[in-house]
Scaffold this active site. Structure first.
Site, PDB file in Angstrom:
ATOM      1  N   HIS A   1       0.829  -1.206   0.000  1.00 26.62           N
ATOM      2  CA  HIS A   1       0.000   0.000   0.000  1.00 26.62           C
ATOM      3  C   HIS A   1       0.863   1.255   0.000  1.00 26.62           C
ATOM      4  O   HIS A   1       0.921   1.985   0.993  1.00 26.62           O
ATOM      5  CB  HIS A   1      -0.938  -0.023   1.207  1.00 26.62           C
ATOM      6  CG  HIS A   1      -1.742  -1.287   1.291  1.00 26.62           C
ATOM      7  ND1 HIS A   1      -2.229  -1.808   2.451  1.00 26.62           N
ATOM      8  CD2 HIS A   1      -2.126  -2.144   0.311  1.00 26.62           C
ATOM      9  CE1 HIS A   1      -2.887  -2.932   2.191  1.00 26.62           C
ATOM     10  NE2 HIS A   1      -2.833  -3.161   0.901  1.00 26.62           N
TER      11      HIS A   1
HETATM   12  C1  LIG Z   1      -0.237  -9.248  -2.408  1.00 19.33           C
HETATM   13  C2  LIG Z   1      -1.075  -8.005  -2.470  1.00 19.33           C
HETATM   14  C3  LIG Z   1      -2.236  -7.902  -1.694  1.00 19.33           C
HETATM   15  C4  LIG Z   1      -3.005  -6.748  -1.740  1.00 19.33           C
HETATM   16  N1  LIG Z   1      -4.159  -6.692  -1.025  1.00 19.33           N
HETATM   17  C5  LIG Z   1      -4.927  -5.572  -1.049  1.00 19.33           C
HETATM   18  C6  LIG Z   1      -6.162  -5.504  -0.328  1.00 19.33           C
HETATM   19  O1  LIG Z   1      -6.591  -6.452   0.318  1.00 19.33           O
HETATM   20  N2  LIG Z   1      -6.870  -4.349  -0.388  1.00 19.33           N
HETATM   21  C7  LIG Z   1      -6.445  -3.272  -1.081  1.00 19.33           C
HETATM   22  O2  LIG Z   1      -7.114  -2.244  -1.053  1.00 19.33           O
HETATM   23  N3  LIG Z   1      -5.295  -3.326  -1.801  1.00 19.33           N
HETATM   24  C8  LIG Z   1      -4.546  -4.446  -1.800  1.00 19.33           C
HETATM   25  N4  LIG Z   1      -3.395  -4.504  -2.541  1.00 19.33           N
HETATM   26  C9  LIG Z   1      -3.041  -3.353  -3.373  1.00 19.33           C
HETATM   27  C10 LIG Z   1      -3.827  -3.392  -4.664  1.00 19.33           C
HETATM   28  O3  LIG Z   1      -3.568  -4.593  -5.322  1.00 19.33           O
HETATM   29  C11 LIG Z   1      -3.459  -2.200  -5.510  1.00 19.33           C
HETATM   30  O4  LIG Z   1      -3.822  -1.001  -4.792  1.00 19.33           O
HETATM   31  C12 LIG Z   1      -4.191  -2.132  -6.832  1.00 19.33           C
HETATM   32  O5  LIG Z   1      -4.191  -3.372  -7.479  1.00 19.33           O
HETATM   33  C13 LIG Z   1      -3.516  -1.073  -7.672  1.00 19.33           C
HETATM   34  O6  LIG Z   1      -4.051  -1.023  -8.962  1.00 19.33           O
HETATM   35  P1  LIG Z   1      -3.242  -0.241 -10.083  1.00 19.33           P
HETATM   36  O7  LIG Z   1      -4.018  -0.366 -11.352  1.00 19.33           O
HETATM   37  O8  LIG Z   1      -2.925   1.110  -9.604  1.00 19.33           O
HETATM   38  O9  LIG Z   1      -1.834  -0.985 -10.175  1.00 19.33           O
HETATM   39  P2  LIG Z   1      -1.462  -2.501 -10.512  1.00 19.33           P
HETATM   40  O10 LIG Z   1      -2.527  -3.423 -10.127  1.00 19.33           O
HETATM   41  O11 LIG Z   1      -0.114  -2.714  -9.941  1.00 19.33           O
HETATM   42  O12 LIG Z   1      -1.384  -2.511 -12.086  1.00 19.33           O
HETATM   43  C14 LIG Z   1      -0.366  -1.846 -12.778  1.00 19.33           C
HETATM   44  C15 LIG Z   1      -0.082  -2.623 -14.041  1.00 19.33           C
HETATM   45  O13 LIG Z   1       0.786  -1.845 -14.828  1.00 19.33           O
HETATM   46  C16 LIG Z   1       1.791  -2.678 -15.374  1.00 19.33           C
HETATM   47  N5  LIG Z   1       2.946  -1.822 -15.648  1.00 19.33           N
HETATM   48  C17 LIG Z   1       3.715  -1.171 -14.741  1.00 19.33           C
HETATM   49  N6  LIG Z   1       4.671  -0.453 -15.365  1.00 19.33           N
HETATM   50  C18 LIG Z   1       4.484  -0.641 -16.697  1.00 19.33           C
HETATM   51  C19 LIG Z   1       5.152  -0.169 -17.852  1.00 19.33           C
HETATM   52  N7  LIG Z   1       6.180   0.702 -17.768  1.00 19.33           N
HETATM   53  N8  LIG Z   1       4.712  -0.597 -19.058  1.00 19.33           N
HETATM   54  C20 LIG Z   1       3.659  -1.456 -19.170  1.00 19.33           C
HETATM   55  N9  LIG Z   1       2.999  -1.935 -18.103  1.00 19.33           N
HETATM   56  C21 LIG Z   1       3.393  -1.525 -16.879  1.00 19.33           C
HETATM   57  C22 LIG Z   1       2.032  -3.731 -14.331  1.00 19.33           C
HETATM   58  O14 LIG Z   1       2.594  -4.893 -14.860  1.00 19.33           O
HETATM   59  C23 LIG Z   1       0.627  -3.952 -13.785  1.00 19.33           C
HETATM   60  O15 LIG Z   1      -0.061  -4.969 -14.466  1.00 19.33           O
HETATM   61  C24 LIG Z   1      -2.610  -5.658  -2.547  1.00 19.33           C
HETATM   62  C25 LIG Z   1      -1.460  -5.761  -3.329  1.00 19.33           C
HETATM   63  C26 LIG Z   1      -0.695  -6.922  -3.302  1.00 19.33           C
HETATM   64  C27 LIG Z   1       0.511  -7.020  -4.172  1.00 19.33           C
END
Ligand SMILES: Cc1cc2nc3c(=O)[nH]c(=O)nc-3n(C[C@H](O)[C@H](O)[C@H](O)COP(=O)(O)OP(=O)(O)OC[C@H]3O[C@@H](n4cnc5c(N)ncnc54)[C@H](O)[C@@H]3O)c2cc1C
Ligand code: SF4
Length: 592
Positions: free
Chosen positions: A521
């Site tokens: 987080h």
């Molecule tokens: C093990 C774990 C448990 C979690 N549990 C919780 C929970 O219970 N509750 C909660 O609120 N949150 C939780 N989280 C956090 C939550 O998963 C994230 O807040 C949320 O998924 C973020 O979404 P996002 O789209 O911002 O990023 P992400 O889900 O990280 O997606 C970003 C994507 O962008 C891609 N990417 C990155 N850089 C590049 C690039 N330069 N070029 C192309 N692609 C790229 C990555 O590969 C990824 O697929 C958890 C996270 C983890 C790892």
């Protein structure tokens, strides 16, 4: 020289919750949209089908669904006097990769942040004056209110099929829910999950102490469910292989099946995997993006022209891409000027262990990522900051999530740390141990920030992102006080002072340790706000400096709360997608 590709209308960087939501919301406009994802393609079938999906070594220990650290990572240091070193093994957070991003293997705790958490600065000053806010603390209000975002929280909860119990339904406090909850218009889409022994014991003990326990809102479905988009989610069967695993039942909401297939159903939408975006390209004015440059799995580079670029690459990826591309002024901790990299914040964790009598069985092999009971009595602004001497607080809970024996290995007190004695201690403790844990808010500070590392580079030759972070006195006080609350609850459960209690991996009173896993987080670095001097993006997540770039995710949150961030992150992605579709596409340019 990168190969130049035919132009598209929109490029989306990343396929997690934020990228997935915007993709699904924009795909029906008929625009040509290209989603670039650095990781592999994956879907429930065949990638998450049991029994292979329960391979604890592959998913829980070797973190198969995480980013490849041999190609890119971050560097870390506690303060500006240290030399930052690269995180070569998975440390305090796990960066997700592949279609669905971290959403494919998260736990599923899906919160709405409380009203105070949307206006931490003014809410604190109004009640306590400025004196409680240290000079180096840089907290600020969200540029939108809880009321503005409430319908979007509701939308995200309905997409995910969140299981829970309302605590404040249209202003009326509800029995069994969180009485501190901000007013909500609707009940949760699904009833709470089935409680475990540990949850029942926690509930009894906290009620006895006069607190207000409630089931954690979970994106692990308590029953079968069809969401408003017609996507079917299965009922969770408490398989105990949840956090860091994909879900074979589609019971844990993930963008890989709730968002991406709906976007792909539109002919104008394309998903391209193994495509690592290296840079957002700007024109000669530096005020307009012309597209992105990405590298494929063979290292070939492509220039992809686009009219609009959505950066949704998680906190670290967002900030790194902005810094590499020259979007927004980099933050300078010495002058306090600049915005990209500013206001990084994290969370604290800790808790007390409870040994229960030998005739009480906890069955930890059954569980789900977000299965647990929680109290908010010491979180948010639900207590007297002036009396406590700190702001922010922490949520306290007893959860039961991934009990696979490679992840969960409690031992009886005094057991040796290896050999036959260790095994014996583990066998004895596995069924008769539970924890009372906390998750603490972390404020933002002038000295906690991100910038580009001057020494280390990634596989493609770009400087790594450097993170400078340490606990400050406010957070140390939160940890120490909350640990004492956990001990009291643990004592109430066991009927005696807990035999062992860890003051958190966060190690209250000491420096932040980036080595053990804590939470994923992270927040800040491209904060949203009303003032371009203290925010990198406006209230619609649009870059102040390059208006055809939107930056989505927890990077927008000006500081962290005592609860997980994906509820607000998902809600804000819907909010931004509405603004892009209804305002920006009709009249491209600055929305504020
Ligand atoms: C093990 C774990 C448990 C979690 N549990 C919780 C929970 O219970 N509750 C909660 O609120 N949150 C939780 N989280 C956090 C939550 O998963 C994230 O807040 C949320 O998924 C973020 O979404 P996002 O789209 O911002 O990023 P992400 O889900 O990280 O997606 C970003 C994507 O962008 C891609 N990417 C990155 N850089 C590049 C690039 N330069 N070029 C192309 N692609 C790229 C990555 O590969 C990824 O697929 C958890 C996270 C983890 C790892
Ligand atoms: S515990 Fe439930 S939600 Fe989690 S992976 Fe297993 S079935 Fe899916």
């Amino acid at each position: 020289m990168p190969t130049k590709l035919p132009p598209v209308d929109v490029v989306i960087v990343g396929s997690g919750w934020t990228g997935g939501i915007v993709a699904k919301e924009l795909a029906s406009t008929g625009l040509k949209i290209l989603m670039l994802e650095r990781g592999k393609f994956q879907d429930t079938n065949p990638d998450f089908i049991a029994p292979q999906s329960h391979d604890a070594l592959k998913y829980s220990r070797r973190l198969d669904l995480a980013q490849d650290l041999s190609k890119e990572t971050i560097t870390f240091r506690n303060d500006r006097g240290q030399t930052a070193l690269p995180m070569r093994q998975y440390g305090f957070f796990i960066p997700g990769s592949g279609v669905g991003g971290s959403g494919a293997h998260w736990s599923g705790l899906t919160w709405r942040w409380g009203e105070w958490e949307h206006r931490m600065l003014s809410g604190t000053v109004e009640k306590y004056g400025r004196s409680l806010i240290p000079e180096d603390m840089t907290i600020q209000d969200w540029p939108i209110s809880y009321k503005d975002i409430e319908p979007y929280y509701d939308r995200f909860e309905k997409v995910c099929g969140v299981s829970g119990k309302a605590g404040n339904l249209r202003g009326k406090i509800q029995a069994g829910g969180n009485p501190f909850e901000a007013r909500r218009q609707n009940e949760f889409p699904l009833p709470p999950m089935t409680p475990t022994q540990s949850m029942t014991m926690f509930e009894g003990a906290t009620k006895k102490l006069g607190y207000h326990p409630f089931p954690i809102p979970a994106s692990n479905c308590s029953t079968d469910y069809v969401n408003p988009d017609g996507v079917a989610l299965g009922a969770c069967h408490y398989c105990g292989h949840c956090t860091n695993y994909g879900c074979e039942a589609n019971a844990k909401a993930s963008p890989h099946f709730t968002m991406i297939p709906l976007a792909r159903a539109n002919t104008g939408f394309e998903l391209r995997t193994n495509a690592m975006v290296l840079k957002v390209n700007l024109d000669s004015t530096g005020k307009k993006a012309t597209g992105v440059t990405y590298a494929d799995a063979r290292g070939r580079e492509f220039e992809q022209p686009a009219d609009l670029v959505i950066v949704s690459a998680f906190v670290m990826g967002n900030v790194q891409l902005m810094l590499h591309s020259g979007i927004g002024k980099p933050y300078d901790p010495q002058t306090g000027e600049g915005v990209v990299g500013r206001n990084y914040a994290y969370q604290s964790l800790g808790g007390a262990r409870v040994e229960v009598p030998r005739d009480v069985f906890m069955n930890p092999f059954m569980g789900a990522g977000a299965l647990g009971m929680w109290i908010d009595d010491f979180a948010s602004n639900n207590f007297d900051f002036a009396k406590a001497g700190y702001i922010g607080g922490a949520g306290i809970s007893a959860g039961q999530n991934s009990g696979d024996p490679l992840t969960y290995r409690p031992t009886t007190p005094g057991s040796p740390r290896w050999g036959a004695g260790w095994k014996k201690g583990m066998v004895e403790a596995y069924q008769h141990t539970m924890s009372v844990g906390f998750q603490g808010a972390v404020m933002s500070y002038r000295q906690n920030y991100m910038d580009l590392d001057p020494t280390y580079r990634d596989h493609w030759g770009r400087p790594l992102l450097r993170l400078t972070f340490d606990w400050q006195s406010n957070e140390q006080k939160v940890m120490a006080a909350t640990f004492a609350h956990c001990q009291r609850i643990a004592g109430e459960i066991s009927g005696k002072a807990p035999a062992t209690a860890t003051p958190g991996r966060a190690m209250a009173g000491r420096r932040f340790n980036s080595v053990p896993y804590q939470t994923s987080h992270n927040t800040g670095g491209a904060v949203f706000g009303d003032d371009p001097r203290t925010s990198a993006v406006n209230k619609y997540m649009q870059s102040w400096d390059v208006p055809n770039v939107f930056v989505l995710g927890a990077s927008a949150l000006p500081q962290n709360a005592a609860r997980n961030p994906t509820g607000p992150v998902g809600a804000l992605a819907f909010w931004a997608a509405d603004a892009i579709r209804e305002k920006y596409l009709k009249r491209p340019g600055r929305l504020v």
